[in-house]
Design a protein around this motif. Structure first.
Motif, mmCIF file in Angstrom:
data_model
loop_
_atom_site.group_PDB
_atom_site.id
_atom_site.type_symbol
_atom_site.label_atom_id
_atom_site.label_comp_id
_atom_site.label_asym_id
_atom_site.label_seq_id
_atom_site.Cartn_x
_atom_site.Cartn_y
_atom_site.Cartn_z
ATOM 1 N N CYS A 1 0.661 -43.217 -3.630
ATOM 2 C CA CYS A 1 -0.673 -43.427 -4.532
ATOM 3 C C CYS A 1 -0.544 -44.828 -5.321
ATOM 4 O O CYS A 1 -1.212 -45.544 -5.155
ATOM 5 C CB CYS A 1 -1.325 -42.317 -5.271
ATOM 6 S SG CYS A 1 -1.786 -41.159 -4.258
ATOM 7 N N CYS B 1 -5.468 -39.208 -10.373
ATOM 8 C CA CYS B 1 -5.420 -37.793 -10.405
ATOM 9 C C CYS B 1 -4.221 -36.961 -9.895
ATOM 10 O O CYS B 1 -3.838 -35.754 -10.052
ATOM 11 C CB CYS B 1 -6.595 -37.483 -9.129
ATOM 12 S SG CYS B 1 -8.389 -37.789 -9.967
ATOM 13 N N SER C 1 -12.502 -37.147 -7.843
ATOM 14 C CA SER C 1 -12.215 -38.326 -7.190
ATOM 15 C C SER C 1 -13.435 -38.568 -6.268
ATOM 16 O O SER C 1 -13.984 -39.935 -5.956
ATOM 17 C CB SER C 1 -10.946 -38.195 -6.202
ATOM 18 O OG SER C 1 -9.889 -38.037 -7.111
ATOM 19 N N TYR D 1 -7.810 -42.518 -7.678
ATOM 20 C CA TYR D 1 -6.986 -41.390 -7.176
ATOM 21 C C TYR D 1 -5.414 -41.283 -7.389
ATOM 22 O O TYR D 1 -5.050 -39.914 -7.551
ATOM 23 C CB TYR D 1 -6.920 -41.753 -5.463
ATOM 24 C CG TYR D 1 -8.220 -42.012 -4.871
ATOM 25 C CD1 TYR D 1 -9.595 -41.409 -5.391
ATOM 26 C CD2 TYR D 1 -8.378 -42.907 -3.956
ATOM 27 C CE1 TYR D 1 -10.890 -41.779 -4.893
ATOM 28 C CE2 TYR D 1 -9.740 -43.393 -3.383
ATOM 29 C CZ TYR D 1 -10.893 -42.660 -4.017
ATOM 30 O OH TYR D 1 -11.950 -43.090 -3.245
#
Length: 199
Positions: A34, A66, A94, A63
């Motif tokens: 990510c 998260c 999200s 994202y």
């Protein structure tokens, strides 16, 4: 501002490879990947300055945070188990942020949603290094300090952009290049985020 995103791309790729080799849990692999996605999206945006590419920069920030939140709240669990309620909550967050942001197109909304996640990450990290794993304080505070330095320079760049641009025109090119505070935002937040995954 484009090239400075390499800090978001190369170290996390190395981290992902090492995570895979060491057989660590997939959540850590997801965190590295990510972070790499943030770097690639930011690279594309700063290279093109197109709105579609801006979304590739900004939405992965949500994202990845998260994923970081998930990792932090799962650091005391049994290996190879999944916290489905937390996973559902973060996926829903999200999804809702993405839908609202795509319709509103309001940067302040994105900044508030991102800032909320960063605040949760910071509070959880401080709890962990103060009361659970105190031997990780050095790494925890280093990652936080580096990230906050980047955030500070990003704000300086936003507030004084015109004055800094005029000042750079009077400087030798090399000096002007190192005063690109938005690039320092990339470098410092990329490094701080990488160190946070190590934490």
């Amino acid at each position: 501002n484009t090239v400075s995103n390499l800090i978001f791309i190369l170290p996390p790729i190395c981290g992902a490879i090492q995570t895979y080799k060491d057989g660590l849990e997939k959540r850590y692999l997801a965190a590295y990947l990510c972070l790499t996605a943030v770097g690639l999206g930011s690279w594309c945006f700063h290279m093109t300055l197109k709105y579609e590419m801006q979304l590739l920069d900004e939405l992965p920030m949500i994202y990845s945070c998260c994923v970081f939140v998930y990792c932090l709240y799962e650091c005391f669990k049994y290996k190879n188990t999944v916290n489905y309620p937390l996973l559902f909550l973060l996926i829903t967050y999200s999804f809702v942020v993405s839908i609202v942001y795509l319709n509103l197109k309001e940067p302040v909304f994105h900044q508030i949603m991102y800032g909320t996640l960063v605040s949760i990450i910071v509070l959880r990290s401080v709890y962990i290094v103060l009361w659970v794993y105190p031997w990780l304080r050095g790494l925890g505070y280093t990652s936080l300090t580096v990230f906050l330095m980047g955030f500070f320079l990003w704000n300086v760049d936003n507030i004084f952009c015109d004055k800094l641009r005029a000042l750079r025109e009077k400087m030798p090119p090399v000096v002007g290049a190192v005063t690109q505070f938005h690039a320092w935002w990339h470098i410092l937040t990329g490094l701080g985020s990488y160190l946070h995954i190590l934490l």
